[in-house]
Scaffold this motif. Structure first.
Motif, PDB file in Angstrom:
ATOM      1  N   MET A   5       0.837  -1.196   0.000  1.00 31.63           N
ATOM      2  CA  MET A   5       0.000   0.000   0.000  1.00 31.63           C
ATOM      3  C   MET A   5       0.874   1.249   0.000  1.00 31.63           C
ATOM      4  O   MET A   5       1.784   1.375   0.820  1.00 31.63           O
ATOM      5  N   LEU A   6       0.567   2.172  -0.900  1.00 28.79           N
ATOM      6  CA  LEU A   6       1.243   3.463  -0.950  1.00 28.79           C
ATOM      7  C   LEU A   6       0.256   4.516  -0.471  1.00 28.79           C
ATOM      8  O   LEU A   6      -0.808   4.683  -1.056  1.00 28.79           O
ATOM      9  N   GLU A   7       0.624   5.173   0.627  1.00 31.05           N
ATOM     10  CA  GLU A   7      -0.227   6.238   1.156  1.00 31.05           C
ATOM     11  C   GLU A   7       0.399   7.570   0.771  1.00 31.05           C
ATOM     12  O   GLU A   7       1.582   7.805   0.995  1.00 31.05           O
ATOM     13  N   VAL A   8      -0.398   8.424   0.149  1.00 35.22           N
ATOM     14  CA  VAL A   8       0.081   9.711  -0.345  1.00 35.22           C
ATOM     15  C   VAL A   8      -0.622  10.827   0.427  1.00 35.22           C
ATOM     16  O   VAL A   8      -1.851  10.887   0.436  1.00 35.22           O
ATOM     17  N   LEU A   9       0.164  11.666   1.086  1.00 34.27           N
ATOM     18  CA  LEU A   9      -0.393  12.831   1.774  1.00 34.27           C
ATOM     19  C   LEU A   9      -0.187  14.040   0.871  1.00 34.27           C
ATOM     20  O   LEU A   9       0.943  14.457   0.629  1.00 34.27           O
ATOM     21  N   SER A  44     -11.461  25.732  -3.677  1.00 38.44           N
ATOM     22  CA  SER A  44     -12.179  26.853  -4.310  1.00 38.44           C
ATOM     23  C   SER A  44     -11.591  28.199  -3.925  1.00 38.44           C
ATOM     24  O   SER A  44     -11.459  28.513  -2.743  1.00 38.44           O
ATOM     25  N   GLY A  45     -11.222  28.954  -4.953  1.00 40.42           N
ATOM     26  CA  GLY A  45     -10.741  30.315  -4.741  1.00 40.42           C
ATOM     27  C   GLY A  45      -9.406  30.426  -4.043  1.00 40.42           C
ATOM     28  O   GLY A  45      -8.994  31.506  -3.638  1.00 40.42           O
ATOM     29  N   LYS A  46      -8.692  29.313  -3.894  1.00 40.98           N
ATOM     30  CA  LYS A  46      -7.409  29.334  -3.167  1.00 40.98           C
ATOM     31  C   LYS A  46      -6.253  29.808  -4.042  1.00 40.98           C
ATOM     32  O   LYS A  46      -5.153  30.021  -3.567  1.00 40.98           O
ATOM     33  N   GLY A  47      -6.496  29.917  -5.351  1.00 40.42           N
ATOM     34  CA  GLY A  47      -5.508  30.501  -6.239  1.00 40.42           C
ATOM     35  C   GLY A  47      -4.205  29.742  -6.318  1.00 40.42           C
ATOM     36  O   GLY A  47      -4.178  28.523  -6.463  1.00 40.42           O
ATOM     37  N   SER A  48      -3.099  30.474  -6.171  1.00 41.26           N
ATOM     38  CA  SER A  48      -1.765  29.918  -6.412  1.00 41.26           C
ATOM     39  C   SER A  48      -1.194  29.127  -5.240  1.00 41.26           C
ATOM     40  O   SER A  48      -0.170  28.472  -5.382  1.00 41.26           O
ATOM     41  N   ASP A  49      -1.823  29.222  -4.052  1.00 44.19           N
ATOM     42  CA  ASP A  49      -1.277  28.561  -2.854  1.00 44.19           C
ATOM     43  C   ASP A  49      -2.325  27.700  -2.145  1.00 44.19           C
ATOM     44  O   ASP A  49      -2.661  27.943  -0.985  1.00 44.19           O
ATOM     45  N   PRO A  50      -2.838  26.670  -2.837  1.00 45.64           N
ATOM     46  CA  PRO A  50      -3.883  25.839  -2.215  1.00 45.64           C
ATOM     47  C   PRO A  50      -3.326  24.901  -1.140  1.00 45.64           C
ATOM     48  O   PRO A  50      -2.154  24.535  -1.174  1.00 45.64           O
ATOM     49  N   GLU A  51      -4.186  24.543  -0.190  1.00 44.23           N
ATOM     50  CA  GLU A  51      -3.852  23.509   0.789  1.00 44.23           C
ATOM     51  C   GLU A  51      -4.963  22.485   0.781  1.00 44.23           C
ATOM     52  O   GLU A  51      -6.138  22.841   0.762  1.00 44.23           O
ATOM     53  N   TRP A  52      -4.568  21.209   0.793  1.00 45.76           N
ATOM     54  CA  TRP A  52      -5.563  20.138   0.804  1.00 45.76           C
ATOM     55  C   TRP A  52      -5.484  19.312   2.082  1.00 45.76           C
ATOM     56  O   TRP A  52      -6.490  19.011   2.683  1.00 45.76           O
ATOM     57  N   ASN A  53      -4.284  18.880   2.454  1.00 43.08           N
ATOM     58  CA  ASN A  53      -4.104  17.975   3.592  1.00 43.08           C
ATOM     59  C   ASN A  53      -5.032  16.762   3.475  1.00 43.08           C
ATOM     60  O   ASN A  53      -5.761  16.436   4.398  1.00 43.08           O
ATOM     61  N   GLU A  54      -4.980  16.118   2.313  1.00 40.67           N
ATOM     62  CA  GLU A  54      -5.798  14.934   2.059  1.00 40.67           C
ATOM     63  C   GLU A  54      -4.885  13.735   1.834  1.00 40.67           C
ATOM     64  O   GLU A  54      -3.778  13.869   1.323  1.00 40.67           O
ATOM     65  N   THR A  55      -5.383  12.562   2.226  1.00 41.84           N
ATOM     66  CA  THR A  55      -4.608  11.331   2.087  1.00 41.84           C
ATOM     67  C   THR A  55      -5.273  10.407   1.074  1.00 41.84           C
ATOM     68  O   THR A  55      -6.493  10.261   1.066  1.00 41.84           O
ATOM     69  N   PHE A  56      -4.448   9.810   0.224  1.00 42.40           N
ATOM     70  CA  PHE A  56      -4.922   8.875  -0.795  1.00 42.40           C
ATOM     71  C   PHE A  56      -4.137   7.582  -0.656  1.00 42.40           C
ATOM     72  O   PHE A  56      -2.956   7.613  -0.337  1.00 42.40           O
ATOM     73  N   VAL A  57      -4.793   6.449  -0.901  1.00 40.29           N
ATOM     74  CA  VAL A  57      -4.119   5.156  -0.783  1.00 40.29           C
ATOM     75  C   VAL A  57      -4.192   4.428  -2.124  1.00 40.29           C
ATOM     76  O   VAL A  57      -5.259   4.338  -2.736  1.00 40.29           O
ATOM     77  N   LYS A 108       5.170  22.481 -16.554  1.00 38.14           N
ATOM     78  CA  LYS A 108       4.283  22.383 -17.716  1.00 38.14           C
ATOM     79  C   LYS A 108       5.103  22.851 -18.906  1.00 38.14           C
ATOM     80  O   LYS A 108       5.750  23.890 -18.831  1.00 38.14           O
ATOM     81  N   ASP A 109       5.100  22.052 -19.966  1.00 38.82           N
ATOM     82  CA  ASP A 109       5.921  22.356 -21.152  1.00 38.82           C
ATOM     83  C   ASP A 109       7.378  22.590 -20.755  1.00 38.82           C
ATOM     84  O   ASP A 109       8.027  23.516 -21.231  1.00 38.82           O
ATOM     85  N   GLU A 110       7.865  21.756 -19.833  1.00 38.52           N
ATOM     86  CA  GLU A 110       9.257  21.786 -19.347  1.00 38.52           C
ATOM     87  C   GLU A 110       9.625  23.090 -18.651  1.00 38.52           C
ATOM     88  O   GLU A 110      10.803  23.412 -18.507  1.00 38.52           O
ATOM     89  N   GLU A 111       8.621  23.868 -18.226  1.00 41.65           N
ATOM     90  CA  GLU A 111       8.892  25.103 -17.496  1.00 41.65           C
ATOM     91  C   GLU A 111       8.360  25.001 -16.077  1.00 41.65           C
ATOM     92  O   GLU A 111       7.304  24.412 -15.847  1.00 41.65           O
ATOM     93  N   TYR A 112       9.090  25.608 -15.144  1.00 43.42           N
ATOM     94  CA  TYR A 112       8.704  25.613 -13.730  1.00 43.42           C
ATOM     95  C   TYR A 112       7.387  26.375 -13.555  1.00 43.42           C
ATOM     96  O   TYR A 112       7.236  27.485 -14.030  1.00 43.42           O
ATOM     97  N   ARG A 113       6.425  25.751 -12.855  1.00 45.44           N
ATOM     98  CA  ARG A 113       5.111  26.373 -12.670  1.00 45.44           C
ATOM     99  C   ARG A 113       4.712  26.442 -11.195  1.00 45.44           C
ATOM    100  O   ARG A 113       3.546  26.620 -10.881  1.00 45.44           O
ATOM    101  N   GLY A 114       5.666  26.242 -10.294  1.00 48.38           N
ATOM    102  CA  GLY A 114       5.342  26.264  -8.869  1.00 48.38           C
ATOM    103  C   GLY A 114       5.828  24.991  -8.203  1.00 48.38           C
ATOM    104  O   GLY A 114       6.637  24.252  -8.757  1.00 48.38           O
ATOM    105  N   GLU A 115       5.343  24.741  -6.985  1.00 49.19           N
ATOM    106  CA  GLU A 115       5.791  23.556  -6.268  1.00 49.19           C
ATOM    107  C   GLU A 115       4.621  22.923  -5.522  1.00 49.19           C
ATOM    108  O   GLU A 115       3.629  23.584  -5.214  1.00 49.19           O
ATOM    109  N   ILE A 116       4.783  21.631  -5.256  1.00 47.02           N
ATOM    110  CA  ILE A 116       3.756  20.877  -4.539  1.00 47.02           C
ATOM    111  C   ILE A 116       4.421  20.113  -3.407  1.00 47.02           C
ATOM    112  O   ILE A 116       5.573  19.690  -3.536  1.00 47.02           O
ATOM    113  N   LYS A 117       3.715  19.971  -2.290  1.00 45.46           N
ATOM    114  CA  LYS A 117       4.277  19.284  -1.121  1.00 45.46           C
ATOM    115  C   LYS A 117       3.527  17.970  -0.916  1.00 45.46           C
ATOM    116  O   LYS A 117       2.304  17.960  -0.782  1.00 45.46           O
ATOM    117  N   ILE A 118       4.305  16.881  -0.906  1.00 48.09           N
ATOM    118  CA  ILE A 118       3.751  15.528  -0.835  1.00 48.09           C
ATOM    119  C   ILE A 118       4.509  14.705   0.203  1.00 48.09           C
ATOM    120  O   ILE A 118       5.739  14.740   0.244  1.00 48.09           O
TER     121      ILE A 118
END
Length: 127
Positions: A5-9, A44-57, A108-118
């Motif tokens: 099982m791979l748990e992704v936060l 919704s409406g979180k724009g460029s800095d969204p937070e989810w804090n959701e877990t997927f398995v 996106k298209d080999e260009e930096y578009r931001g960062e994601i925390k996992i």
């Protein structure tokens, strides 16, 4: 090879390129591991800095080498815009068992578009 099982936060993202010109975008993530696909809630409406804090398995086997996270902007009435994606190799979590929340580049298209925390946790299947 790894099986279990791979748990992704999905913690959040920062500095995403805003695809909506008139208002903040409503980002969400689609997580893909081999043929399995799961979707986060829409920030919704979180724009460029969204937070989810959701877990997927995900159930993973030896052919699961990467986790792909696609970030999209939920648009009413038109197709959702692709913000970018991050590809996360799974070798490290298979050997370590746990990777604390880490920042990955969104491109996106080999260009930096931001960062994601996992964060990742792997629980091997008992033989």
């Amino acid at each position: 090879m790894a099986q279990g099982m791979l748990e992704v936060l999905l913690v959040g993202a920062k500095g995403l390129e805003n695809t909506d010109f008139l208002c903040n975008m409503d980002p969400y993530a689609v997580l893909v591991c081999t043929s399995q696909e799961q979707k986060s809630s829409v920030a919704s409406g979180k724009g460029s800095d969204p937070e989810w804090n959701e877990t997927f398995v995900f159930t993973v086997s030896e052919n699961a080498t990467d986790l792909i996270i696609k970030l999209l902007d939920s648009d009413t009435g038109t197709d959702d815009d692709i913000v970018g994606e991050a590809t996360i190799p799974l070798d490290a979590v298979y050997s370590e068992g746990n990777i604390p929340p880490t920042v990955y580049n969104v491109v996106k298209d080999e260009e930096y578009r931001g960062e994601i925390k996992i964060g990742l946790t792997f629980t091997p299947e008992e033989a």
